[in-house]
Design a protein around this motif. Structure first.
Motif, short mmCIF file in Angstrom:
data_model
loop_
_atom_site.label_atom_id
_atom_site.label_comp_id
_atom_site.label_asym_id
_atom_site.label_seq_id
_atom_site.Cartn_x
_atom_site.Cartn_y
_atom_site.Cartn_z
N ASN A 1 -83.69 9.09 25.33
CA ASN A 1 -84.65 8.36 26.15
C ASN A 1 -84.00 7.81 27.43
OD1 ASN A 1 -86.68 8.77 24.21
ND2 ASN A 1 -86.04 6.95 23.08
N GLY A 2 -83.12 8.62 28.00
CA GLY A 2 -82.49 8.25 29.27
C GLY A 2 -81.38 7.24 29.17
N ARG A 3 -81.00 6.87 27.95
CA ARG A 3 -79.93 5.89 27.76
C ARG A 3 -78.86 6.45 26.83
NH1 ARG A 3 -83.33 0.25 26.67
NH2 ARG A 3 -84.51 0.27 28.65
N LEU A 4 -77.72 5.75 26.78
CA LEU A 4 -76.65 6.17 25.88
C LEU A 4 -77.10 6.03 24.43
CD1 LEU A 4 -73.48 4.58 27.51
CD2 LEU A 4 -74.17 6.98 27.53
N ASN A 5 -76.80 7.05 23.63
CA ASN A 5 -77.15 7.07 22.22
C ASN A 5 -75.90 6.68 21.41
OD1 ASN A 5 -78.27 7.48 19.71
ND2 ASN A 5 -78.74 9.65 20.03
N LEU A 6 -75.52 5.42 21.49
CA LEU A 6 -74.28 4.97 20.85
C LEU A 6 -74.37 5.03 19.34
CD1 LEU A 6 -73.28 1.96 23.14
CD2 LEU A 6 -72.60 4.36 23.32
N ARG A 7 -75.56 4.90 18.80
CA ARG A 7 -75.73 5.00 17.34
C ARG A 7 -75.31 6.38 16.85
NH1 ARG A 7 -80.16 6.44 13.93
NH2 ARG A 7 -80.07 5.39 11.90
N PHE A 8 -75.74 7.41 17.56
CA PHE A 8 -75.34 8.78 17.21
C PHE A 8 -73.82 8.94 17.29
CE2 PHE A 8 -74.05 12.96 18.84
CZ PHE A 8 -74.44 13.77 17.78
N LEU A 9 -73.23 8.40 18.34
CA LEU A 9 -71.79 8.55 18.54
C LEU A 9 -71.01 7.81 17.45
CD1 LEU A 9 -71.70 8.26 22.41
CD2 LEU A 9 -71.11 10.29 21.06
N ARG A 10 -71.48 6.64 17.05
CA ARG A 10 -70.81 5.92 15.96
C ARG A 10 -70.85 6.74 14.67
NH1 ARG A 10 -73.99 1.56 17.91
NH2 ARG A 10 -72.78 0.24 19.35
N GLN A 11 -72.00 7.33 14.39
CA GLN A 11 -72.13 8.16 13.19
C GLN A 11 -71.26 9.41 13.27
OE1 GLN A 11 -76.39 8.75 13.20
NE2 GLN A 11 -76.76 6.94 11.93
N LEU A 12 -71.20 10.00 14.47
CA LEU A 12 -70.39 11.20 14.66
C LEU A 12 -68.91 10.92 14.42
CD1 LEU A 12 -70.29 14.19 15.56
CD2 LEU A 12 -70.05 13.36 17.92
N THR A 13 -68.42 9.81 14.94
CA THR A 13 -67.00 9.50 14.80
C THR A 13 -66.63 9.05 13.39
OG1 THR A 13 -67.43 7.29 15.73
CG2 THR A 13 -66.57 8.97 17.23
N GLN A 14 -67.63 8.80 12.57
CA GLN A 14 -67.36 8.55 11.15
C GLN A 14 -67.11 9.85 10.40
OE1 GLN A 14 -70.72 6.28 9.76
NE2 GLN A 14 -70.11 4.42 10.87
N LYS A 15 -67.60 10.96 10.96
CA LYS A 15 -67.46 12.27 10.32
C LYS A 15 -66.39 13.14 10.97
CE LYS A 15 -70.90 11.61 7.46
NZ LYS A 15 -70.69 11.54 5.99
N ILE A 16 -66.19 12.95 12.27
CA ILE A 16 -65.21 13.74 13.03
C ILE A 16 -64.34 12.78 13.83
CG2 ILE A 16 -64.91 15.46 14.86
CD1 ILE A 16 -67.61 16.61 14.10
N SER A 17 -63.04 12.99 13.80
CA SER A 17 -62.14 12.13 14.58
C SER A 17 -62.52 12.17 16.05
CB SER A 17 -60.70 12.59 14.41
OG SER A 17 -59.86 11.97 15.36
N ARG A 18 -62.48 11.01 16.69
CA ARG A 18 -62.81 10.98 18.12
C ARG A 18 -61.83 11.81 18.94
NH1 ARG A 18 -60.60 7.46 21.92
NH2 ARG A 18 -58.86 6.19 21.22
N LYS A 19 -60.66 12.09 18.39
CA LYS A 19 -59.69 12.94 19.09
C LYS A 19 -60.17 14.38 19.21
CE LYS A 19 -55.69 10.18 17.66
NZ LYS A 19 -54.42 10.17 16.89
N ARG A 20 -61.20 14.71 18.45
CA ARG A 20 -61.74 16.08 18.49
C ARG A 20 -63.05 16.15 19.26
NH1 ARG A 20 -60.35 19.06 12.84
NH2 ARG A 20 -60.44 20.83 14.26
N ILE A 21 -63.42 15.06 19.92
CA ILE A 21 -64.70 15.01 20.62
C ILE A 21 -64.48 14.88 22.13
CG2 ILE A 21 -66.84 13.70 20.93
CD1 ILE A 21 -66.43 12.71 18.00
N ILE A 22 -65.09 15.78 22.88
CA ILE A 22 -65.13 15.71 24.34
C ILE A 22 -66.58 15.50 24.75
CG2 ILE A 22 -64.81 17.00 26.50
CD1 ILE A 22 -62.16 16.20 25.25
N VAL A 23 -66.84 14.52 25.59
CA VAL A 23 -68.19 14.26 26.08
C VAL A 23 -68.38 14.94 27.43
CG1 VAL A 23 -69.78 12.48 26.93
CG2 VAL A 23 -68.49 12.09 24.81
N ALA A 24 -69.43 15.74 27.53
CA ALA A 24 -69.77 16.40 28.79
C ALA A 24 -70.64 15.48 29.64
CB ALA A 24 -70.49 17.71 28.52
N LEU A 25 -70.17 15.20 30.84
CA LEU A 25 -70.93 14.40 31.80
C LEU A 25 -71.15 15.26 33.05
CD1 LEU A 25 -69.11 10.95 31.42
CD2 LEU A 25 -71.30 11.63 30.42
N ASP A 26 -72.02 16.24 32.90
CA ASP A 26 -72.30 17.16 34.00
C ASP A 26 -73.26 16.50 34.98
OD1 ASP A 26 -70.77 18.93 32.51
OD2 ASP A 26 -72.51 19.77 31.50
#
Length: 229
Positions: free
Chosen positions: A107-132
């Motif tokens: 909805n045009g804003r950061l989805n921090l809830r999704f990111l928190r859940q993602l980093t519980q399953k995958i190490s943040r060291k394996r995540i790159i965020v695309a800001l195109d």
């Protein structure tokens, strides 16, 4: 560091101008692994998945496997990774890192809830965020939807959830008109995280300039056209 890119569309490796007009296509996708074998990292982006037009899963999996097994390359995979289960699936293919873009926003804003859940399953060291970015604003869903957000404004909030950022200048993507170094300097001032710069890069001098800023360079068209000098 220079990182070659394999962008997939309809089972072929393609290069698009501004993410829309196809400029070239390579049918023998695996021949590109031989071309890029001297590089330590490879980007594989499924454009069909990013645009919601199917996937190239079998091809992505095989590219990742061969790049790792035959050439000891590390592989970043992106394009249409919008759920936690999908990210886990791609990691299971052997990807060193996954590139997350559209799902970072809701909805045009950061989805921090999704990111928190993602980093519980995958190490943040394996995540790159695309800001195109197109016309100064972040663009998502295969560069078809623009948000009222700027990359430099959201980077600090995203840092806890990723190892770095892939920042593509969509206005110059595929054009070989030169990197927008002023924009990349602005991004560098906004975060201490890894930044991978993309869009318009055409010379070793630009790659060196980005390197002095502490950035890697993801290069497509100039490598496919053998124009990198």
């Amino acid at each position: 560091m220079l990182i070659p890119c394999i962008d997939l569309q309809g089972g072929k490796a393609v290069q698009l101008v501004h993410g829309r007009r196809r400029e070239l296509a390579v049918t023998d996708v695996f021949s590109l692994l031989q071309k890029f074998k001297s590089y330590s990292w490879l980007h594989v982006i499924d454009l069909d998945a990013a645009m919601g037009k199917g996937t190239n899963d079998d091809l992505v999996r095989e590219l990742c496997a061969r790049a790792r097994r035959e050439f000891r390359m590390k592989v970043r995979i992106g394009g249409g990774i919008r759920t936690i289960s999908r990210a886990q699936e791609v990691v299971a293919w052997g990807a060193s890192q996954v590139i997350i873009g559209s799902s970072v926003f809701r909805n045009g804003r950061l989805n921090l809830r999704f990111l928190r859940q993602l980093t519980q399953k995958i190490s943040r060291k394996r995540i790159i965020v695309a800001l195109d970015t197109a016309k100064g604003k972040i663009t998502i869903h295969g560069w078809r939807k623009r948000l009222a957000l700027q990359a430099e404004s959201v980077m600090p909030q995203l840092e806890p959830f990723c190892a770095g950022f892939l920042c593509t200048d969509v206005d110059r993507e595929g054009t070989m008109t030169g990197a927008n170094l002023d924009w990349f300097r602005k991004l560098r001032d906004a975060t201490s995280h890894l930044i991978i710069a993309a869009g318009g890069i055409k010379t070793r001098g630009e790659i060196d300039a980005l390197g002095k800023m502490g950035m890697d360079a993801a290069v497509g068209m100039a490598m496919y056209r053998n124009r990198l000098r």
